[in-house]
Write a protein that holds these residues in place. Structure first.
Motif, PDB file in Angstrom:
ATOM      1  N   SER A   1       0.831  -1.203   0.000  1.00 17.41           N
ATOM      2  CA  SER A   1       0.000   0.000   0.000  1.00 17.41           C
ATOM      3  C   SER A   1       0.867   1.256   0.000  1.00 17.41           C
ATOM      4  O   SER A   1       1.968   1.262   0.534  1.00 17.41           O
ATOM      5  CB  SER A   1      -0.886  -0.002   1.240  1.00 17.41           C
ATOM      6  N   ARG A   2       0.349   2.325  -0.583  1.00 19.97           N
ATOM      7  CA  ARG A   2       1.087   3.590  -0.492  1.00 19.97           C
ATOM      8  C   ARG A   2       0.703   4.358   0.774  1.00 19.97           C
ATOM      9  O   ARG A   2       1.216   5.435   1.052  1.00 19.97           O
ATOM     10  CB  ARG A   2       0.853   4.436  -1.747  1.00 19.97           C
TER      11      ARG A   2
ATOM     12  N   ALA B   1      -7.248  11.182   3.342  1.00 15.31           N
ATOM     13  CA  ALA B   1      -6.551  10.524   2.220  1.00 15.31           C
ATOM     14  C   ALA B   1      -6.865  11.266   0.919  1.00 15.31           C
ATOM     15  O   ALA B   1      -5.990  11.526   0.112  1.00 15.31           O
ATOM     16  CB  ALA B   1      -6.969   9.064   2.116  1.00 15.31           C
ATOM     17  N   ARG B   2      -8.117  11.622   0.759  1.00 16.51           N
ATOM     18  CA  ARG B   2      -8.557  12.331  -0.442  1.00 16.51           C
ATOM     19  C   ARG B   2      -7.875  13.692  -0.574  1.00 16.51           C
ATOM     20  O   ARG B   2      -7.683  14.188  -1.670  1.00 16.51           O
ATOM     21  CB  ARG B   2     -10.076  12.522  -0.352  1.00 16.51           C
ATOM     22  N   HIS B   3      -7.520  14.269   0.546  1.00 22.56           N
ATOM     23  CA  HIS B   3      -6.843  15.570   0.508  1.00 22.56           C
ATOM     24  C   HIS B   3      -5.331  15.438   0.447  1.00 22.56           C
ATOM     25  O   HIS B   3      -4.620  16.443   0.469  1.00 22.56           O
ATOM     26  CB  HIS B   3      -7.270  16.417   1.708  1.00 22.56           C
TER      27      HIS B   3
ATOM     28  N   VAL C   1      -9.533  -0.206   8.077  1.00 22.56           N
ATOM     29  CA  VAL C   1      -8.927   1.037   7.574  1.00 22.56           C
ATOM     30  C   VAL C   1      -8.440   0.825   6.141  1.00 22.56           C
ATOM     31  O   VAL C   1      -8.691   1.637   5.251  1.00 22.56           O
ATOM     32  CB  VAL C   1      -7.766   1.507   8.478  1.00 22.56           C
ATOM     33  N   ARG C   2      -7.767  -0.317   5.906  1.00 22.71           N
ATOM     34  CA  ARG C   2      -7.239  -0.593   4.558  1.00 22.71           C
ATOM     35  C   ARG C   2      -8.377  -0.683   3.534  1.00 22.71           C
ATOM     36  O   ARG C   2      -8.229  -0.221   2.402  1.00 22.71           O
ATOM     37  CB  ARG C   2      -6.424  -1.875   4.546  1.00 22.71           C
ATOM     38  N   ALA C   3      -9.484  -1.244   3.937  1.00 22.29           N
ATOM     39  CA  ALA C   3     -10.629  -1.342   3.032  1.00 22.29           C
ATOM     40  C   ALA C   3     -11.147   0.049   2.667  1.00 22.29           C
ATOM     41  O   ALA C   3     -11.498   0.321   1.512  1.00 22.29           O
ATOM     42  CB  ALA C   3     -11.734  -2.180   3.671  1.00 22.29           C
TER      43      ALA C   3
ATOM     44  N   TYR D   1      -8.455   4.592  -3.019  1.00 18.46           N
ATOM     45  CA  TYR D   1      -7.557   5.742  -3.243  1.00 18.46           C
ATOM     46  C   TYR D   1      -6.126   5.315  -3.521  1.00 18.46           C
ATOM     47  O   TYR D   1      -5.236   6.156  -3.657  1.00 18.46           O
ATOM     48  CB  TYR D   1      -7.603   6.689  -2.028  1.00 18.46           C
ATOM     49  N   GLU D   2      -5.899   4.012  -3.630  1.00 17.77           N
ATOM     50  CA  GLU D   2      -4.538   3.500  -3.817  1.00 17.77           C
ATOM     51  C   GLU D   2      -3.879   4.028  -5.097  1.00 17.77           C
ATOM     52  O   GLU D   2      -2.681   4.261  -5.132  1.00 17.77           O
ATOM     53  CB  GLU D   2      -4.526   1.965  -3.855  1.00 17.77           C
ATOM     54  N   ASP D   3      -4.659   4.213  -6.153  1.00 21.59           N
ATOM     55  CA  ASP D   3      -4.076   4.598  -7.435  1.00 21.59           C
ATOM     56  C   ASP D   3      -3.977   6.106  -7.626  1.00 21.59           C
ATOM     57  O   ASP D   3      -4.024   6.602  -8.750  1.00 21.59           O
ATOM     58  CB  ASP D   3      -4.907   4.024  -8.584  1.00 21.59           C
ATOM     59  N   GLY D   4      -3.890   6.822  -6.540  1.00 20.78           N
ATOM     60  CA  GLY D   4      -3.833   8.276  -6.667  1.00 20.78           C
ATOM     61  C   GLY D   4      -5.245   8.823  -6.610  1.00 20.78           C
ATOM     62  O   GLY D   4      -6.193   8.165  -7.031  1.00 20.78           O
TER      63      GLY D   4
END
Ligand code: DX5
Ligand code: ZN
Length: 229
Positions: free
Chosen positions: A2-3, A188-190, A214-216, A221-224
């Motif tokens: 994960s990033r 994360a979105r920000h 949390v990971r779910a 958003y993993e791909d940017g």
């Protein structure tokens, strides 16, 4: 891989079983450990010092991220380096000679983090961006765990993310305070990529299940992510 990184804040752990808690947090899949140092002066609360950081480092298999909420941090940085900190964060509000303090941390071979309180504008760290490895945006007023997330910090997170992306450097953007299942997506979105989680993690009852939850939430958003501003 994960990033995003999950960093449980030890402040909310059971201090009577500290080593056990550290091991359990790691086994649950945490990426970092976050350790809050409070002096009763910069913030109203007193937490722990370098000896406890050393005890945590002894059992840690993941980075130990030390967040100093203390006045005159230069006086104490060497002891936290010796205690095994992987990264040391200092508050812009506590450092009249911020550039010098960041160099002190880096010269010791430790990652340097600059930390901003919720009311401190992004602009206050602009001059030191080339000197930092990590930026930590406080999303509550520092001093206590379990406080409510301050939404007004979101545009600041997005602004600092833009600077990081423009720099092309691999700077971690950490958020700290009130991060839980209902707020992690927003940060994360920000543009945040490291999530400090105190009470949400340690009061979850099942650390492994919590990490998976949390990971779910972060999966989409993993791909940017397009900035939500
Ligand atoms: C607050 C600390 C936080 C705190 C976060 O001053 O910097 O790291 O432990 O706790 P929660 O996640 O409960 O807000
Ligand atoms: Zn913290």
């Amino acid at each position: 891989m994960s990033r995003f990184s999950i960093a449980p804040s030890i402040l909310a752990a059971d201090f009577g079983r500290l080593a056990e808690e550290v091991v359990a947090a790691q086994e649950a899949g945490s990426d970092w450990l976050h350790v809050d140092v409070m002096d009763g002066c910069f913030v109203p609360n007193i937490s722990l010092g370098p000896d406890i950081v050393a005890a945590i480092s002894k059992v840690a298999r993941v980075p130990v991220d030390v967040h100093l909420m203390i006045v005159e941090p230069d006086r104490h940085i060497p002891r936290f380096v010796d205690a095994g900190a992987t990264a040391i964060g200092v508050h812009v509000e506590a450092c009249p000679h911020l550039h010098r303090t960041l160099q002190l941390i880096k010269r010791a071979g430790v990652k340097a983090t600059v930390v901003l309180n919720p009311a401190t504008p992004a602009e206050s760290i602009r001059m030191v961006m080339p000197d930092v490895d990590q930026v930590l945006v406080m999303t509550v007023n520092p001093g206590f765990g379990g406080q409510a997330f301050i939404r007004e910090t979101l545009p600041k997170i997005a602004e600092i993310r833009r600077w990081i992306d423009e720099s092309g450097r691999d700077i971690d953007l950490i958020v700290d305070g009130g991060i839980a299942l209902d707020t992690v997506e927003d940060v994360a979105r920000h543009g945040a990529n490291v999530f400090v989680m105190g009470s949400a993690f340690f009061k979850s009852g099942d650390y492994k299940r919590f990490v998976n939850e949390v990971r779910a939430k972060l999966e989409p958003y993993e791909d940017g992510v397009p900035l939500n501003v």
